[in-house]
Design a protein around this motif. Structure first.
Motif, PDB file in Angstrom:
ATOM      1  N   SER A  87       3.467  -8.426  -2.387  1.00  0.00           N
ATOM      2  CA  SER A  87       2.101  -8.104  -1.961  1.00  0.00           C
ATOM      3  C   SER A  87       1.080  -8.768  -2.865  1.00  0.00           C
ATOM      4  O   SER A  87       1.291  -8.908  -4.076  1.00  0.00           O
ATOM      5  CB  SER A  87       1.896  -6.584  -1.993  1.00  0.00           C
ATOM      6  OG  SER A  87       0.545  -6.253  -1.713  1.00  0.00           O
TER       7      SER A  87
ATOM      8  N   HIS B  95      -2.778  -7.861  -2.875  1.00  0.00           N
ATOM      9  CA  HIS B  95      -3.885  -7.099  -2.291  1.00  0.00           C
ATOM     10  C   HIS B  95      -4.805  -6.539  -3.370  1.00  0.00           C
ATOM     11  O   HIS B  95      -4.347  -6.110  -4.425  1.00  0.00           O
ATOM     12  CB  HIS B  95      -3.346  -5.935  -1.449  1.00  0.00           C
ATOM     13  CG  HIS B  95      -2.868  -6.346  -0.097  1.00  0.00           C
ATOM     14  ND1 HIS B  95      -1.556  -6.683   0.162  1.00  0.00           N
ATOM     15  CD2 HIS B  95      -3.528  -6.484   1.092  1.00  0.00           C
ATOM     16  CE1 HIS B  95      -1.434  -7.011   1.439  1.00  0.00           C
ATOM     17  NE2 HIS B  95      -2.607  -6.897   2.023  1.00  0.00           N
TER      18      HIS B  95
ATOM     19  N   PRO C 139      -5.540  -0.508  -2.872  1.00  0.00           N
ATOM     20  CA  PRO C 139      -4.419   0.243  -3.440  1.00  0.00           C
ATOM     21  C   PRO C 139      -3.296   0.449  -2.433  1.00  0.00           C
ATOM     22  O   PRO C 139      -3.506   0.384  -1.212  1.00  0.00           O
ATOM     23  CB  PRO C 139      -5.061   1.581  -3.830  1.00  0.00           C
ATOM     24  CG  PRO C 139      -6.222   1.724  -2.909  1.00  0.00           C
ATOM     25  CD  PRO C 139      -6.746   0.331  -2.693  1.00  0.00           C
ATOM     26  N   LEU C 140      -2.107   0.709  -2.938  1.00  0.00           N
ATOM     27  CA  LEU C 140      -0.934   0.910  -2.090  1.00  0.00           C
ATOM     28  C   LEU C 140      -1.138   2.048  -1.104  1.00  0.00           C
ATOM     29  O   LEU C 140      -0.640   1.999   0.024  1.00  0.00           O
ATOM     30  CB  LEU C 140       0.282   1.189  -2.982  1.00  0.00           C
ATOM     31  CG  LEU C 140       1.603   1.534  -2.284  1.00  0.00           C
ATOM     32  CD1 LEU C 140       2.039   0.403  -1.358  1.00  0.00           C
ATOM     33  CD2 LEU C 140       2.685   1.819  -3.324  1.00  0.00           C
ATOM     34  N   ARG C 141      -1.869   3.095  -1.514  1.00  0.00           N
ATOM     35  CA  ARG C 141      -2.043   4.268  -0.658  1.00  0.00           C
ATOM     36  C   ARG C 141      -3.222   4.143   0.298  1.00  0.00           C
ATOM     37  O   ARG C 141      -3.579   5.115   0.972  1.00  0.00           O
ATOM     38  CB  ARG C 141      -2.199   5.523  -1.524  1.00  0.00           C
ATOM     39  CG  ARG C 141      -0.975   5.848  -2.370  1.00  0.00           C
ATOM     40  CD  ARG C 141       0.255   6.025  -1.508  1.00  0.00           C
ATOM     41  NE  ARG C 141       1.469   6.232  -2.302  1.00  0.00           N
ATOM     42  CZ  ARG C 141       2.691   6.241  -1.792  1.00  0.00           C
ATOM     43  NH1 ARG C 141       2.855   6.063  -0.490  1.00  0.00           N
ATOM     44  NH2 ARG C 141       3.748   6.415  -2.573  1.00  0.00           N
TER      45      ARG C 141
ATOM     46  N   HIS D 175      -2.283   0.258   4.565  1.00  0.00           N
ATOM     47  CA  HIS D 175      -0.942   0.011   4.048  1.00  0.00           C
ATOM     48  C   HIS D 175       0.009   1.148   4.454  1.00  0.00           C
ATOM     49  O   HIS D 175       1.168   0.905   4.792  1.00  0.00           O
ATOM     50  CB  HIS D 175      -0.971  -0.125   2.527  1.00  0.00           C
ATOM     51  CG  HIS D 175      -1.758  -1.295   2.041  1.00  0.00           C
ATOM     52  ND1 HIS D 175      -1.525  -2.580   2.482  1.00  0.00           N
ATOM     53  CD2 HIS D 175      -2.784  -1.382   1.149  1.00  0.00           C
ATOM     54  CE1 HIS D 175      -2.375  -3.407   1.882  1.00  0.00           C
ATOM     55  NE2 HIS D 175      -3.144  -2.697   1.084  1.00  0.00           N
TER      56      HIS D 175
ATOM     57  N   PHE E 240       3.619   0.687   6.570  1.00  0.00           N
ATOM     58  CA  PHE E 240       4.955   1.132   6.171  1.00  0.00           C
ATOM     59  C   PHE E 240       5.526   2.157   7.147  1.00  0.00           C
ATOM     60  O   PHE E 240       6.752   2.244   7.307  1.00  0.00           O
ATOM     61  CB  PHE E 240       4.926   1.667   4.740  1.00  0.00           C
ATOM     62  CG  PHE E 240       4.802   0.574   3.718  1.00  0.00           C
ATOM     63  CD1 PHE E 240       5.831  -0.331   3.522  1.00  0.00           C
ATOM     64  CD2 PHE E 240       3.640   0.423   2.980  1.00  0.00           C
ATOM     65  CE1 PHE E 240       5.723  -1.359   2.596  1.00  0.00           C
ATOM     66  CE2 PHE E 240       3.513  -0.602   2.052  1.00  0.00           C
ATOM     67  CZ  PHE E 240       4.556  -1.492   1.863  1.00  0.00           C
TER      68      PHE E 240
ATOM     69  N   VAL F 251       9.561  -2.471  -2.199  1.00  0.00           N
ATOM     70  CA  VAL F 251       8.112  -2.669  -2.086  1.00  0.00           C
ATOM     71  C   VAL F 251       7.552  -3.068  -3.444  1.00  0.00           C
ATOM     72  O   VAL F 251       7.803  -2.394  -4.456  1.00  0.00           O
ATOM     73  CB  VAL F 251       7.420  -1.380  -1.580  1.00  0.00           C
ATOM     74  CG1 VAL F 251       5.915  -1.579  -1.514  1.00  0.00           C
ATOM     75  CG2 VAL F 251       7.968  -0.987  -0.217  1.00  0.00           C
ATOM     76  N   ASP F 252       6.802  -4.121  -3.462  1.00  0.00           N
ATOM     77  CA  ASP F 252       6.183  -4.649  -4.679  1.00  0.00           C
ATOM     78  C   ASP F 252       4.955  -3.803  -5.032  1.00  0.00           C
ATOM     79  O   ASP F 252       3.819  -4.176  -4.724  1.00  0.00           O
ATOM     80  CB  ASP F 252       5.803  -6.114  -4.440  1.00  0.00           C
ATOM     81  CG  ASP F 252       4.923  -6.694  -5.523  1.00  0.00           C
ATOM     82  OD1 ASP F 252       5.016  -6.237  -6.682  1.00  0.00           O
ATOM     83  OD2 ASP F 252       4.130  -7.610  -5.210  1.00  0.00           O
ATOM     84  N   GLU F 253       5.164  -2.685  -5.689  1.00  0.00           N
ATOM     85  CA  GLU F 253       4.058  -1.770  -5.966  1.00  0.00           C
ATOM     86  C   GLU F 253       3.006  -2.364  -6.899  1.00  0.00           C
ATOM     87  O   GLU F 253       1.853  -1.937  -6.881  1.00  0.00           O
ATOM     88  CB  GLU F 253       4.602  -0.464  -6.545  1.00  0.00           C
ATOM     89  CG  GLU F 253       5.470   0.308  -5.554  1.00  0.00           C
ATOM     90  CD  GLU F 253       5.873   1.680  -6.077  1.00  0.00           C
ATOM     91  OE1 GLU F 253       5.430   2.046  -7.190  1.00  0.00           O
ATOM     92  OE2 GLU F 253       6.621   2.374  -5.367  1.00  0.00           O
ATOM     93  N   ARG F 254       3.374  -3.337  -7.704  1.00  0.00           N
ATOM     94  CA  ARG F 254       2.407  -3.935  -8.620  1.00  0.00           C
ATOM     95  C   ARG F 254       1.515  -4.966  -7.946  1.00  0.00           C
ATOM     96  O   ARG F 254       0.601  -5.498  -8.571  1.00  0.00           O
ATOM     97  CB  ARG F 254       3.139  -4.561  -9.812  1.00  0.00           C
ATOM     98  CG  ARG F 254       3.864  -3.523 -10.683  1.00  0.00           C
ATOM     99  CD  ARG F 254       4.283  -4.108 -12.018  1.00  0.00           C
ATOM    100  NE  ARG F 254       3.142  -4.574 -12.800  1.00  0.00           N
ATOM    101  CZ  ARG F 254       2.350  -3.779 -13.522  1.00  0.00           C
ATOM    102  NH1 ARG F 254       2.565  -2.477 -13.542  1.00  0.00           N
ATOM    103  NH2 ARG F 254       1.347  -4.289 -14.208  1.00  0.00           N
TER     104      ARG F 254
ATOM    105  N   TYR G  53      -0.609  -4.374  -5.606  1.00  0.00           N
ATOM    106  CA  TYR G  53      -1.765  -3.704  -5.003  1.00  0.00           C
ATOM    107  C   TYR G  53      -2.778  -3.384  -6.104  1.00  0.00           C
ATOM    108  O   TYR G  53      -2.422  -3.201  -7.269  1.00  0.00           O
ATOM    109  CB  TYR G  53      -1.339  -2.409  -4.310  1.00  0.00           C
ATOM    110  CG  TYR G  53      -0.338  -2.632  -3.212  1.00  0.00           C
ATOM    111  CD1 TYR G  53      -0.737  -2.807  -1.894  1.00  0.00           C
ATOM    112  CD2 TYR G  53       1.029  -2.694  -3.498  1.00  0.00           C
ATOM    113  CE1 TYR G  53       0.195  -3.027  -0.887  1.00  0.00           C
ATOM    114  CE2 TYR G  53       1.962  -2.916  -2.505  1.00  0.00           C
ATOM    115  CZ  TYR G  53       1.540  -3.083  -1.203  1.00  0.00           C
ATOM    116  OH  TYR G  53       2.463  -3.313  -0.214  1.00  0.00           O
TER     117      TYR G  53
END
Length: 324
Positions: free
Chosen positions: A34, A36, A39-41, A45, A49, A65-68, A70
């Motif tokens: 990602s 972006h 934010p992920l939430r 997004h 998902f 999922v590439d949480e970093r 976002y």
């Protein structure tokens, strides 16, 4: 966790993913990178998902999922894109022209899915039907809609003679901005352009527009401006400037007027489907670039009242949603 640890984590996870994913899809866990600012939430997004899950790609099971990726800042895009390329993720998805440029600088082979202002005009795809390279996604028709939003704002606030446009230097071309100014002149309206390249410049640009006598503000299409919309809204509220925005969700949050496609639908319907298609082996060169088919006009009468604006009844009758 430090950013440089991403590659270490990816590399370590590769050895165990096939075993962990065996119950879902033997021998495969899909890796979604990602790029972006949001934010992920963020709702769009979350919608993406949820659709991927229904398609069989489940975060924590057969989907990494590439949480970093976002909540990034502009100066982090190139570094993170390079890390994703070195880690050989299966797909990189991103939002905004600056973000997809960073992805393309990092890789010409990993599939990239993006929400962009205009993929063809920006050179990210050769055509809508046959993108041709490693990038596909959704073109949200920003150049055309920026002009339409200018017309709507003029109608919503009758009698204004001086309008400002808040533009993203990383997205809007001089040709696009000149076209907006020419359209404004044809309506007897003076349009001043205020360019920003980072969040820290937004409040000052709005102050400058107000100080120069602008009576309304067209917030042009941009992931930078959308993801910093709270800064925009706080400043224009303090200055009592009527403004129009790109996505309907902004008026539901308190913005005066918005016109465009719903971001949740763009991500949750189209982008999610395109990612699933690429996961299943399609080549991005053959996955057509899509465009939104539905555009919503949302007007927030609470905000209009706070600004002392009476929106014409003819416009309210055309609106898809009026917030009382």
């Amino acid at each position: 966790m430090k950013r440089r640890e991403l590659l270490r984590l990816l590399g370590g996870a590769v050895a165990v993913w096939p075993l962990a994913a065996h119950a879902q899809e033997p021998g495969r866990t899909y890796r979604l990178g990602s790029l972006h600012f949001s934010p992920l939430r963020a709702p769009h997004h979350v919608a993406l998902f949820e659709v991927l899950k229904r398609q069989g790609f489940i975060a924590g099971q057969n989907l990494w999922v590439d949480e970093r990726g976002y909540g990034l800042h502009a100066d982090q895009l190139a570094e993170h894109a390079a890390e994703l390329a070195k880690a050989h993720v299966d797909v990189i998805y991103c939002g905004g022209d600056a973000n997809v440029r960073a992805a393309l600088q990092a890789t010409q082979t990993i599939p990239i899915v993006t929400v962009s202002e205009d993929l063809v005009r920006s050179g990210f795809a050769h055509s809508l039907a046959k993108p041709g390279g490693n990038t596909t996604g959704v073109s949200i028709l920003s150049p055309e809609l920026d002009g339409k939003r200018q017309e709507i704002l003029t109608e919503a606030v009758p009698g204004i003679r001086h309008m400002a446009a808040l533009a993203d230097s990383n997205t809007d071309t001089p040709e696009q901005l000149r076209a907006l100014q020419e359209a404004a002149r044809a309506r007897g309206l003076e349009l001043s352009i205020y360019r920003v390249a980072m969040p820290e410049e937004i409040a000052g640009a709005i102050d400058a527009a107000h100080g120069a006598g602008s009576e309304a503000l067209n917030v042009l299409a941009s992931s930078l401006l959308y993801n910093n919309r709270q800064i925009v809204r706080a400043r224009i509220a303090a200055l009592r400037l009527p403004a129009i925005y790109q996505f309907p969700e902004v008026s539901e949050e308190g913005g005066l007027i918005s016109y465009g496609p719903r971001l949740v639908q763009v991500y949750g319907e189209t982008i999610a489907r395109q990612i699933a298609t690429l996961f299943r082996g399609a080549k991005p060169a053959d996955v057509p670039v899509e465009q939104p088919s539905k555009f919503e006009l949302v007007i927030n009468l609470k905000t209009a009242k706070s600004l002392g604006i009476t929106v014409p009844t003819t416009m309210l009758d055309r609106a898809d949603k009026v917030i009382e």
